[in-house]
Design an enzyme around this catalytic site. Sequence first.
Site, short mmCIF file in Angstrom:
data_model
loop_
_atom_site.label_atom_id
_atom_site.label_comp_id
_atom_site.label_asym_id
_atom_site.label_seq_id
_atom_site.Cartn_x
_atom_site.Cartn_y
_atom_site.Cartn_z
N HIS A 8 0.82 -1.21 0.00
CA HIS A 8 0.00 0.00 0.00
C HIS A 8 0.86 1.26 0.00
CE1 HIS A 8 -3.14 -2.96 0.86
NE2 HIS A 8 -3.82 -2.14 0.08
N GLU A 42 -10.80 -11.15 -4.55
CA GLU A 42 -9.37 -11.03 -4.28
C GLU A 42 -8.86 -12.16 -3.40
OE1 GLU A 42 -8.55 -7.25 -2.42
OE2 GLU A 42 -10.31 -7.35 -1.13
N ASP A 96 -4.26 -8.57 -4.17
CA ASP A 96 -4.44 -9.62 -3.17
C ASP A 96 -4.68 -10.98 -3.80
OD1 ASP A 96 -4.08 -8.54 -0.56
OD2 ASP A 96 -5.81 -7.27 -0.92
N CYS A 156 -9.47 -3.78 -10.48
CA CYS A 156 -8.98 -2.55 -9.85
C CYS A 156 -7.60 -2.73 -9.23
CB CYS A 156 -9.98 -2.05 -8.82
SG CYS A 156 -10.21 -3.19 -7.45
C1 PEP Z 1 -6.28 -5.42 -4.61
O1 PEP Z 1 -6.08 -6.18 -3.67
O2 PEP Z 1 -5.94 -5.66 -5.78
C2 PEP Z 1 -6.95 -4.12 -4.37
C3 PEP Z 1 -7.34 -3.37 -5.37
O3 PEP Z 1 -7.11 -3.68 -3.10
P1 PEP Z 1 -5.91 -3.21 -2.16
O4 PEP Z 1 -4.70 -2.99 -3.03
O5 PEP Z 1 -6.33 -1.97 -1.47
O6 PEP Z 1 -5.74 -4.36 -1.22
MG MG Z 2 -7.05 -5.93 -1.79
#
Ligand code: PEP
Ligand code: MG
Length: 579
Positions: free
Chosen positions: A189, A431, A455, A502
């Site tokens: 993140h 995910e 994820d 996403c």
């Molecule tokens: C992901 O896991 O791909 C996602 C979009 O959510 P995050 O990166 O916030 O875990």
């Molecule tokens: Mg995620």
Amino acid sequence: MRKFQGIPVAPGVAIGPAFWRIGADALPLPRRLRKREIDGEIERFQEALTAARAELDGVANRAGMSDAVGSIAAGHREFLKDPTLVGEIEGAIRNGRTDADYSVAVVFRRWIGRFRALEDDFFRQRYVDLVDLERRVMRHLRREHKIRQPTPDSPAILLATDLTPSETADLDRKSVVGFATEQGGATSHTAIVAKSLGIPAVCGLGSLVDEVPASSTLIVDGQQGLLVVDPDAETLEYYRDLKRRLKRRFRVLKRMAELPAETPDGWPVGVEANIEFPLEVDEAVRNGADGIGLYRTEFLYADAHALPDEAAHLAAYREALDRLKGRPLTIRTFDFGADKFAEELGMRPEPNPYLGCRSLRYSFARPELFRTQLRALLRAAAEGQIRVMFPMISSVSEFRRARRILDQIQEELRRERVPYGTGLRIGAMIEIPSAAIAADLVAKEADFFSIGTNDLTQYTLAVDRGNERVAALFRPSNPGILRLLRGVLLEGERANIPVGVCGEMAAERAYTLLLLGLGIRHFSVAPSVVPEVKRTVRSVTRQLAREIADHALALATPEEVDAYLGDEADRLLGAGVGV
Ligand code: PEP
Ligand code: MG
């Protein structure tokens, strides 16, 4: 000149002097006390001590004494009662006449030194408890919610062991032009926030402390994942030129913002943006995003360093809607835990936090937080186009449970005669592999799917997304992942619900091609990447993209898939930074 290879996490090139952040461990400057200040300063120290003990009591009680966390907290609390330790700190204030901050730091360092010199391995390792305790007492002394980190006064490249997502979000864009960290991976993140702030960054460089003196000039090459230390004239010139070319490329790409994302044979695709803060909506819209496909609402915590109440949620959602001017906003409910704000929230440390009480599980464990968020979200939905999605769905049960709570809140608002939105589209993030494998079941209940490839890759491949040591294995191109993606799409089509991506995978042009070919029609990427995705979509017919995806799916290894897709992307879109 020396070069270090790390992991490219946020594109661009930054050039500047090194600025080391050694964390909270820098010794504070001493302030000499006047005689009449001494008692007040001892009192301030005692108050901090009481607050720190109370905090540890809370942790110990919550955890239970049989639990490892509980016994560590209880041990820490006992340390803070140690009359010798407390006496030495008070002595430093009274007799050394130095302020409490300095006295605490100096005495703790002395104790840390003593522990580190112990023969016994077990006791020697206990010095880390003292490091932790010093930080805790210091935080209470300064009445800070969290420890404030040093930042450079003029533009510089920040070097750190690691940065948390909230530390990254706090970085001042004017003074931090790039950063490089010893730890961390491409889809951590921290990396995601760096990308959205537009700060070129490289992570996972390994130990740098002894390699990069504070006086060095640095280049962060966010394209290749390189850190260049004290570049020679030729290298410096190369990077200055690359910086100019990247800028030019971005200007050209920006022209895409106005154009529809449609393949040359008329296959329309939605390109939305991922945001962590409502302010980012502006850049997303400027870059031609159709809306927000992922709002990571847990970053509301980073804004205020406190858990948002209903009014704070509502204000943020309204701000985002306002900036979107009628475009849709997809709110992902809190995804706290693992690398996001776990420590700040006082979450109980877990041996495997990515497999622990993260995300929707944490929302269920803290129903008051979840309900507060859902109330605000439903209220905002009365004023604009809002979709909601639940993260980390592992089975239909969780989706149903979350949905039931949402229904209850609707009923509550109705009874209170508070306006709320109806007919909200409710999506599931795919995910966790179990949800991808059983996508047919989830598709019967969800209004849409949003695939979180960060994820999904992590959990399918058993590769920690934030660990630089296994970063080379973090490949969304793994044939196992491709098959999962194909399956999810198929079930989405069968159930006639939209399926989007996403995760960061959508933002890499070679993978954009692949996803397009698999049938993805909804992309959500960092605001800065929207033009690039549009360009990719506009460069390939649906038929060709399908052929590319079919070919990729027939390959046996991630290496082969990456090489093949890389070549196809270069052929269709041009190699290097050219456009
Ligand atoms: C992901 O896991 O791909 C996602 C979009 O959510 P995050 O990166 O916030 O875990
Ligand atoms: Mg995620």
